[in-house]
Design a protein around this motif. Structure first.
Motif, short mmCIF file in Angstrom:
data_model
loop_
_atom_site.label_atom_id
_atom_site.label_comp_id
_atom_site.label_asym_id
_atom_site.label_seq_id
_atom_site.Cartn_x
_atom_site.Cartn_y
_atom_site.Cartn_z
N LYS A 82 36.84 43.48 31.90
CA LYS A 82 37.99 43.73 31.94
C LYS A 82 39.12 42.65 32.33
O LYS A 82 40.24 42.49 31.64
N TYR A 83 38.76 42.03 33.19
CA TYR A 83 39.51 40.88 33.70
C TYR A 83 39.53 39.74 32.78
O TYR A 83 40.60 38.87 32.85
N ARG A 84 38.56 39.76 31.61
CA ARG A 84 38.61 38.46 30.87
C ARG A 84 39.63 38.65 29.76
O ARG A 84 39.99 37.45 28.99
N GLY A 85 40.20 39.78 29.52
CA GLY A 85 41.37 39.78 28.51
C GLY A 85 40.75 39.92 27.01
O GLY A 85 39.64 40.20 26.91
N THR A 86 41.88 39.62 26.13
CA THR A 86 41.36 40.07 24.80
C THR A 86 42.05 38.81 23.90
O THR A 86 42.60 37.82 24.67
N LEU A 87 41.80 38.72 22.57
CA LEU A 87 42.44 37.57 21.77
C LEU A 87 43.86 37.61 22.03
O LEU A 87 44.59 36.49 21.93
N LYS A 88 44.39 38.64 22.18
CA LYS A 88 46.19 38.49 22.37
C LYS A 88 46.36 38.83 23.67
O LYS A 88 47.56 38.39 24.04
N LYS A 89 45.69 38.89 24.86
CA LYS A 89 46.14 39.13 26.04
C LYS A 89 45.24 38.14 26.90
O LYS A 89 44.13 38.30 27.13
N PRO A 90 45.86 37.24 27.79
CA PRO A 90 45.11 36.40 28.64
C PRO A 90 44.41 37.25 29.87
O PRO A 90 44.82 38.21 30.12
N GLY A 91 43.31 36.58 30.27
CA GLY A 91 42.61 36.91 31.15
C GLY A 91 43.27 37.01 32.75
O GLY A 91 44.32 36.43 32.96
N ILE A 92 42.68 37.67 33.64
CA ILE A 92 43.11 37.77 35.16
C ILE A 92 42.12 36.93 35.96
O ILE A 92 41.03 37.44 35.81
N ASN A 93 42.69 36.40 36.94
CA ASN A 93 41.81 35.75 37.97
C ASN A 93 41.14 36.77 38.78
O ASN A 93 41.45 37.65 39.35
N SER A 94 39.61 36.48 38.89
CA SER A 94 38.95 37.22 39.81
C SER A 94 39.49 37.27 41.02
O SER A 94 39.86 35.88 41.66
N PRO A 95 39.22 38.24 42.06
CA PRO A 95 39.89 38.09 43.50
C PRO A 95 38.96 36.94 44.38
O PRO A 95 39.14 36.66 45.28
N TYR A 96 37.57 36.75 43.73
CA TYR A 96 36.61 35.85 44.29
C TYR A 96 36.72 34.48 43.88
O TYR A 96 36.21 33.59 44.37
N ARG A 97 37.80 34.32 42.85
CA ARG A 97 37.81 32.94 42.23
C ARG A 97 38.17 31.64 43.31
O ARG A 97 37.75 30.53 43.31
N ASN A 98 38.96 32.13 44.21
CA ASN A 98 39.59 30.99 45.26
C ASN A 98 38.73 30.86 46.47
O ASN A 98 39.07 30.30 47.43
N GLN A 99 37.57 31.77 46.46
CA GLN A 99 36.89 31.77 47.80
C GLN A 99 36.23 30.33 48.14
O GLN A 99 36.20 29.23 47.24
N SER A 100 35.94 29.72 49.38
CA SER A 100 35.66 28.42 49.81
C SER A 100 34.43 27.96 49.18
O SER A 100 33.56 28.63 48.76
#
Length: 552
Positions: free
Chosen positions: A132-150
């Motif tokens: 779901k977070y990855r998006g589609t060909l027409k819609k960009p993805g969304i960053n995972s809430p865990y993406r910026n952990q240390s």
């Protein structure tokens, strides 16, 4: 393998020749990297011929490497079948067989390197959430809430993944690239996932496994592959291939090149879909002669040279197209026309009685094993007062299209005499059970003038036969491009296998001439060694009339 089998030029050869000329490489190194999750099909044969053929032509090497990153779908049976197929096609890989699993320790360290460089993170989203977070060909993805952990937390979580602290699907390692990339493959792709399943090579050493994309490029680089050749569906994956190799500290840099995959009429070339045919018992197994697998084609009677010729003829391009089945059929037909000995077989027998011959009459006729190959020698056939012909070669009444034995008319028996049908016998169901004929003893090897003989038919003496089963194979699907159909199983050809019971020459298979024959006027057949019947079983490779085969 002879180099002259691969004289046709293509864009990959141009790249190789340019790289050699510019001294970017000194020796080319290719690889054939199958996933051991099914049997190889003729699409893989194209890749085998390309990768091994290029290595042969340019005096290089070609590795056989199993990309074994998903133990749930892999097993030793598939590995052994793949090795046998490559050998049967006439190729030899460089040194020992390789596995991506040989590099698991190194691949794991490269994952650690990416984490330390802030280029990978452990994601605790589940698979559905990641999708779901990855998006589609027409819609960009969304960053995972865990993406910026240390980095420290990612290292700890990844170590816990390795040590089995998480269940399957609870965590995965993802590359940190760009969730807004127009290429979905670059939206933080998964690099490692958890799989609790015993691996055929590493057993239970690991419970985390690298994805194909992560392991493939690193394996290429570790092996020093100069030209990593794959099909066009991996074109976008090249962006990830390059990104990974550019971001890790690895000595060698491999490069990927893509060509169009093979598509053939009336056929599917997807291991997943072929596996469905096997699981649902639509076919008898991966080596069913109707399957486009290499083992199926081998059992059907195709030769290695015919498949290599086919792969050479279709060429290597970047343009997808649907290859006509007749091209593949012509390759095996041309091969067998030269190399297959002839014999006679009756698939649907009806009895002939020669009334002007005594019951105990026996004449031995010497006939060639091949009309154009004297070196194949001769064989003996019996001519007696009782014979078999194919039911389809007899007609009670004459019509324009018929070219067989007609009541009241003459016909020549192949290599033998002219006979004339005088009378028929029928059973209570009005089926013809016997045709009474006379023969002309002056017509052996002679063509009397001013006599209109309708044609020539094949035959067998009842005293010179052995029972046989004939599997008449046809295309498995009744539409040209079943790959495009969602419900492809609805288009199965219900007459893809017709079984006949008849006779072949008595001495067939005892003279050690061949296991493949042209049954005269019928088609090319091979003896099926894998069917352990008391009655000999023959698989039809191809009809003498390709168009006739298609219409059935």
């Amino acid at each position: 393998m002879k180099k002259d089998n691969y004289k046709q030029t293509n864009f990959i050869k141009h790249i190789i020749e340019k790289d050699l000329k510019n001294k970017l490489i000194s020796v080319i190194k290719t690889r054939f990297p199958p996933e051991p999750n099914g049997y190889l099909h003729i699409g893989h044969a194209k890749s085998i011929c390309l990768n091994f053929g290029l290595a042969t032509e340019y005096d290089g090497t070609c590795n056989l490497r199993f990309d074994d990153t998903n133990p749930m779908k892999e097993n030793i049976e598939y590995i052994n079948s793949i090795k046998n197929d490559i050998k049967w096609l006439g190729f030899k890989w460089n040194n020992d067989v390789k596995f991506s699993s040989m590099y698991f320790d190194k691949i794991y360290k490269y994952a650690i390197e990416l984490i330390n460089n802030g280029l990978a993170y452990v994601d605790l989203l589940n698979q559905e959430e990641i999708r779901k977070y990855r998006g589609t060909l027409k819609k960009p993805g969304i960053n995972s809430p865990y993406r910026n952990q240390s980095i420290e937390k990612n290292l700890l979580l990844f170590k816990q993944m390795k040590n089995g602290f998480f269940s399957t699907g609870e965590a995965c390692l993802r590359a940190k690239i760009n969730m807004c990339s127009p290429f979905i493959i670059m939206r933080d792709p998964v690099l490692y996932r958890i799989i609790f399943y015993e691996h055929h090579q590493t057993k239970n050493t690991w419970c985390i496994y690298p994805t194909y994309d992560f392991a493939h490029c690193i394996s290429d680089a570790l092996e020093g592959i100069t030209h990593s050749i794959c099909t066009l569906e991996f074109q976008d994956n090249r962006r990830l291939y390059d990104w990974i190799l550019n971001k890790i500290n690895i000595k060698y840099r491999a490069y990927q090149y893509e060509y169009s995959r093979l598509n053939i009429e009336y056929t599917i070339l997807s291991k997943r879909k072929l596996n469905i045919l096997v699981k649902k018992n639509i076919v008898t197994g991966w080596d069913d002669p109707r399957m486009p697998t290499i083992s199926g084609l081998r059992r059907r009677g195709y030769t290695p040279s015919s498949i290599r010729t086919f792969c050479d003829k279709i060429g290597v391009t970047k343009q997808d197209n649907l290859i006509e089945m007749s091209l593949l059929e012509s390759c095996i037909k041309n091969d067998l026309n030269t190399n297959a000995p002839r014999a006679m077989a009756i698939l649907d027998p009806i009895k002939i009685r020669i009334t002007n011959l005594p019951t105990n009459y026996l004449e031995i006729l010497m006939v060639p094993n091949h009309p154009n190959q004297p070196n194949m020698g001769y064989r003996s056939v019996y001519f007696t007062n009782e014979l078999y012909i194919d039911r389809s070669d007899f007609y009670e009444q004459e019509t324009i299209e018929h070219n067989g034995l007609i009541l009241g008319k003459e016909i020549r028996l192949r290599y033998s005499y002219i006979i004339k049908a005088q009378k028929i016998k029928k059973d209570k169901y009005k089926n013809i059970v016997e045709i009474q004929c006379i023969y002309d003893k002056e017509t052996l090897g002679k063509h009397p003038k001013n006599r209109k003989v309708k044609g020539v038919i094949h035959w067998l003496s009842t005293k010179n036969t052995r029972p046989a089963i004939f599997n008449l194979y046809d295309k498995l699907f009744n539409i040209k491009n079943p790959e495009k159909e969602i419900n492809f199983l609805q288009h199965i050809n219900t007459e893809s296998l017709i079984i006949k019971k008849g006779f072949v020459e008595l001495n067939l298979l005892t003279t050690n001439i061949s296991n493949v024959y042209q049954f005269e006027r019928i088609g090319y057949f091979c003896f099926d060694k894998q069917i352990n019947n008391t009655i000999a079983t023959f698989n039809r490779i191809i009809s003498l009339n390709i168009n006739k085969t298609k219409k059935k």
